[in-house]
Design a protein around this motif. Structure first.
Motif, PDB file in Angstrom:
ATOM      1  N   HIS A   1      54.935  48.962  17.919  1.00 23.22           N
ATOM      2  CA  HIS A   1      55.509  50.229  17.465  1.00 23.22           C
ATOM      3  C   HIS A   1      54.773  51.417  18.071  1.00 23.22           C
ATOM      4  O   HIS A   1      55.394  52.441  18.394  1.00 23.22           O
ATOM      5  N   SER A   2      53.464  51.317  18.243  1.00 29.36           N
ATOM      6  CA  SER A   2      52.708  52.392  18.876  1.00 29.36           C
ATOM      7  C   SER A   2      53.170  52.607  20.313  1.00 29.36           C
ATOM      8  O   SER A   2      53.342  53.751  20.765  1.00 29.36           O
ATOM      9  N   ILE A   3      53.382  51.517  21.028  1.00 30.79           N
ATOM     10  CA  ILE A   3      53.839  51.605  22.417  1.00 30.79           C
ATOM     11  C   ILE A   3      55.260  52.164  22.485  1.00 30.79           C
ATOM     12  O   ILE A   3      55.563  53.039  23.308  1.00 30.79           O
ATOM     13  N   LEU A   4      56.137  51.699  21.604  1.00 30.60           N
ATOM     14  CA  LEU A   4      57.514  52.206  21.603  1.00 30.60           C
ATOM     15  C   LEU A   4      57.554  53.690  21.254  1.00 30.60           C
ATOM     16  O   LEU A   4      58.354  54.449  21.817  1.00 30.60           O
ATOM     17  N   SER A   5      56.697  54.109  20.339  1.00 28.71           N
ATOM     18  CA  SER A   5      56.646  55.532  19.982  1.00 28.71           C
ATOM     19  C   SER A   5      56.182  56.391  21.147  1.00 28.71           C
ATOM     20  O   SER A   5      56.736  57.472  21.401  1.00 28.71           O
ATOM     21  N   ALA A   6      55.169  55.922  21.879  1.00 32.62           N
ATOM     22  CA  ALA A   6      54.696  56.669  23.046  1.00 32.62           C
ATOM     23  C   ALA A   6      55.791  56.783  24.095  1.00 32.62           C
ATOM     24  O   ALA A   6      55.969  57.842  24.717  1.00 32.62           O
ATOM     25  N   CYS A   7      56.537  55.709  24.292  1.00 33.65           N
ATOM     26  CA  CYS A   7      57.647  55.745  25.255  1.00 33.65           C
ATOM     27  C   CYS A   7      58.723  56.719  24.810  1.00 33.65           C
ATOM     28  O   CYS A   7      59.277  57.463  25.624  1.00 33.65           O
ATOM     29  N   HIS A   8      59.035  56.714  23.521  1.00 28.35           N
ATOM     30  CA  HIS A   8      60.053  57.629  23.007  1.00 28.35           C
ATOM     31  C   HIS A   8      59.649  59.078  23.236  1.00 28.35           C
ATOM     32  O   HIS A   8      60.461  59.893  23.692  1.00 28.35           O
TER      33      HIS A   8
ATOM     34  N   PRO B   1      50.577  41.925  17.591  1.00 31.88           N
ATOM     35  CA  PRO B   1      50.886  42.585  16.323  1.00 31.88           C
ATOM     36  C   PRO B   1      52.001  43.623  16.462  1.00 31.88           C
ATOM     37  O   PRO B   1      52.028  44.406  17.419  1.00 31.88           O
ATOM     38  N   VAL B   2      52.876  43.642  15.475  1.00 24.93           N
ATOM     39  CA  VAL B   2      54.021  44.556  15.519  1.00 24.93           C
ATOM     40  C   VAL B   2      53.573  46.007  15.504  1.00 24.93           C
ATOM     41  O   VAL B   2      54.209  46.869  16.124  1.00 24.93           O
ATOM     42  N   GLU B   3      52.469  46.318  14.806  1.00 26.01           N
ATOM     43  CA  GLU B   3      52.038  47.707  14.742  1.00 26.01           C
ATOM     44  C   GLU B   3      51.660  48.245  16.122  1.00 26.01           C
ATOM     45  O   GLU B   3      51.885  49.428  16.422  1.00 26.01           O
ATOM     46  N   LEU B   4      51.110  47.397  16.989  1.00 28.41           N
ATOM     47  CA  LEU B   4      50.806  47.839  18.349  1.00 28.41           C
ATOM     48  C   LEU B   4      52.076  48.005  19.165  1.00 28.41           C
ATOM     49  O   LEU B   4      52.183  48.915  20.000  1.00 28.41           O
TER      50      LEU B   4
END
Length: 272
Positions: free
Chosen positions: A100-107, A95-98
């Motif tokens: 995005h959660s991972i990319l946000s944590a990395c950012h 799922p794309v929402e997961l």
């Protein structure tokens, strides 16, 4: 061998791309041995993370093609142990929402990852590949449809590798440098031949596997990862699993507290 046109793509304005294998409960006893690359990448200046660590910030953007990517050989299981870097690699679908959660944590943590994307997932999720690359991460080939590759015929294995490469080119303009087979931690001779036919000199494995694809819970994913990781580690994680997304901020904080910078695979394997 890499053609000039492909190398031009790989060093263009898109972030450097990497490719790579998939978690499975079993391992292949005939697997190739560990390979590493020597030398050091040039990180950005040190800066404190949100947890107060003084580990160097993760380098991003294009990286030169590592020498280890240019010749056939054994699976890449880990990187150099003489630099304080690790590569968090994600098997890419879900799922794309997961995502995005991972990319946000990395950012938030100034961390950069390598995503071994499944080709039909890239095709079915328009724009996600470019979104990952635009955030400073890398993409790699994780086959077209995520089959159990050790069970495929040579022709079927080659089709999976080739179609995965085509999906990457369609998504971001290049097939990258690395291949990771699906359904197995280690490649076989058939898998390596399929990867080579698709343009990949190396398959990428890993030395840290917290088993997040079995959904053991976020605490287990965090604790298993941090217990096993060391300088030069290549960590196997997965999109599509909520426990992994929940565990990631704590994993990143734990790495930083040890002075380990999460970098893309091409930076971990960069030449001196």
């Amino acid at each position: 061998m890499t053609t000039p046109s492909r190398r031009t793509l790989l060093t263009a304005s898109l972030a450097g791309l990497t490719l790579g294998a998939c978690s499975a409960p079993g391992t292949d006893g005939s697997a190739a041995t560990t390979s590493t690359a020597a030398g050091k990448a040039t990180p950005k200046p040190s800066s404190p993370s949100a947890t107060g660590s003084t580990a160097s910030a993760s380098p991003t953007g294009p990286a030169p093609e590592p020498a280890i990517a240019k010749t056939p050989g054994a699976d890449i299981v880990s990187g150099p142990a003489d630099r304080n870097q690790v590569a968090l690699t994600f098997h890419g679908q879900g799922p794309v929402e997961l995502v995005h959660s991972i990319l946000s944590a990395c950012h938030r943590a100034d961390a950069h990852i390598t995503v071994f994307a499944v080709g039909n997932w890239l095709e079915a999720t328009p724009g996600i590949g470019r979104e990952i690359v635009a955030a400073g991460h890398e993409l790699g080939n994780h086959t077209w449809s995520h089959q159990q590759m050790k069970q495929l015929s040579p022709a079927e294995a080659e089709r999976e590798a080739r179609k995965g490469a085509e999906a990457l080119r369609a998504a971001v303009g290049t097939a990258g440098w690395w291949f990771r087979p699906s359904g197995t931690q280690h490649s076989t001779a058939t898998i390596r031949a399929a990867a080579l036919a698709a343009g990949y000199q190396r398959c990428v494995s890993y030395d840290v596997d917290p088993g997040d694809y079995l959904d053991p819970g976020s605490s287990a994913v965090r604790d298993r990862t941090l217990a096993a990781v060391k300088p030069g580690s290549i960590v196997s994680l997965h999109f599509g699993h909520p426990g992994t997304a929940t565990a990631l901020p704590a994993i990143l904080a734990g790495l930083r507290s040890r002075g380990l910078a999460p970098v893309t695979l091409s930076h971990l394997l960069a030449d001196a």
